[in-house]
Design an enzyme around this catalytic site. Structure first.
Site, short mmCIF file in Angstrom:
data_model
loop_
_atom_site.label_atom_id
_atom_site.label_comp_id
_atom_site.label_asym_id
_atom_site.label_seq_id
_atom_site.Cartn_x
_atom_site.Cartn_y
_atom_site.Cartn_z
N HIS A 1 -3.34 0.70 1.65
CA HIS A 1 -4.29 1.73 1.22
C HIS A 1 -5.16 2.11 2.40
O HIS A 1 -5.57 1.26 3.18
CB HIS A 1 -5.16 1.25 0.04
CG HIS A 1 -5.71 -0.13 0.20
ND1 HIS A 1 -4.93 -1.26 0.05
CD2 HIS A 1 -6.95 -0.57 0.50
CE1 HIS A 1 -5.68 -2.33 0.24
NE2 HIS A 1 -6.91 -1.94 0.53
N ASN B 1 -7.49 -2.02 6.16
CA ASN B 1 -7.52 -3.46 6.39
C ASN B 1 -6.09 -3.99 6.33
O ASN B 1 -5.32 -3.59 5.44
CB ASN B 1 -8.38 -4.14 5.33
CG ASN B 1 -9.84 -3.73 5.44
OD1 ASN B 1 -10.37 -3.63 6.53
ND2 ASN B 1 -10.48 -3.47 4.30
N GLU C 1 -7.59 -7.14 0.61
CA GLU C 1 -7.61 -7.84 -0.68
C GLU C 1 -6.44 -7.45 -1.57
O GLU C 1 -5.94 -8.28 -2.32
CB GLU C 1 -8.94 -7.56 -1.40
CG GLU C 1 -10.13 -8.20 -0.71
CD GLU C 1 -11.45 -7.76 -1.31
OE1 GLU C 1 -11.44 -7.00 -2.31
OE2 GLU C 1 -12.49 -8.16 -0.77
N VAL C 2 -6.06 -6.19 -1.53
CA VAL C 2 -4.96 -5.72 -2.40
C VAL C 2 -3.71 -5.53 -1.53
O VAL C 2 -3.74 -4.75 -0.56
CB VAL C 2 -5.34 -4.39 -3.08
CG1 VAL C 2 -4.19 -3.91 -3.95
CG2 VAL C 2 -6.60 -4.56 -3.92
#
Ligand code: 5GP
Length: 122
Positions: free
Chosen positions: A104, A91, A99-100
């Site tokens: 990742h 994402n 979100e983070v």
């Protein structure tokens, strides 16, 4: 946007927060997602301070880029999903649902994962 050194994955990399580690090398760390969305759900992250695929692709060294993608494949083998199939997903930013703010790559597997996008876009 400047990289936030206090994001949750930066804290995991510094050992301030525990993780359930799957794999580690000089450039990469992989650990189980805390809220798995499939029987297998592992996150593979670069150790360098990269917010997303945007800055990683621009600033990371060839060695870091190769290590990340080799680690994803290695992890898929280690958690036993390579024979039946699996999904890699990243994402990026608000529309991507990130979100983070530390790059990742999600590795999903262990069941039929269905279509890539399930909810209609508003
Ligand atoms: P994103 O939506 O940014 O692509 O995915 C962030 C992922 O990080 C989510 O799947 C979420 O469950 C996972 N996550 C958030 N905080 C933690 C944590 O402290 N530990 C682990 N292992 N995973 C986390």
């Amino acid at each position: 946007m400047a990289y936030d050194p206090n994001n949750i994955f930066a804290r995991i990399l510094r050992g301030e927060i525990p993780c359930n580690k799957v794999y580690e090398d000089d450039h990469t760390l992989a650990f189980h997602d805390i809220h798995p969305q499939a029987p297998v759900h592992v996150l593979v992250i670069p150790k360098g301070a990269y917010e997303s695929m945007n800055d990683f692709s621009e600033r990371a060294s060839d060695a870091e880029i190769a290590a990340l993608f080799r680690a994803v494949r290695k992890v898929a083998g280690m958690v036993g999903v390579d024979a039946e199939g699996w999904r890699m997903l990243a994402n990026v930013g608000a529309n991507g649902g990130q979100e983070v703010p530390h790059l990742h790559l999600h590795v999903f597997g262990g069941r039929r994962l269905g279509p890539m996008l399930t909810k209609p876009v508003a």
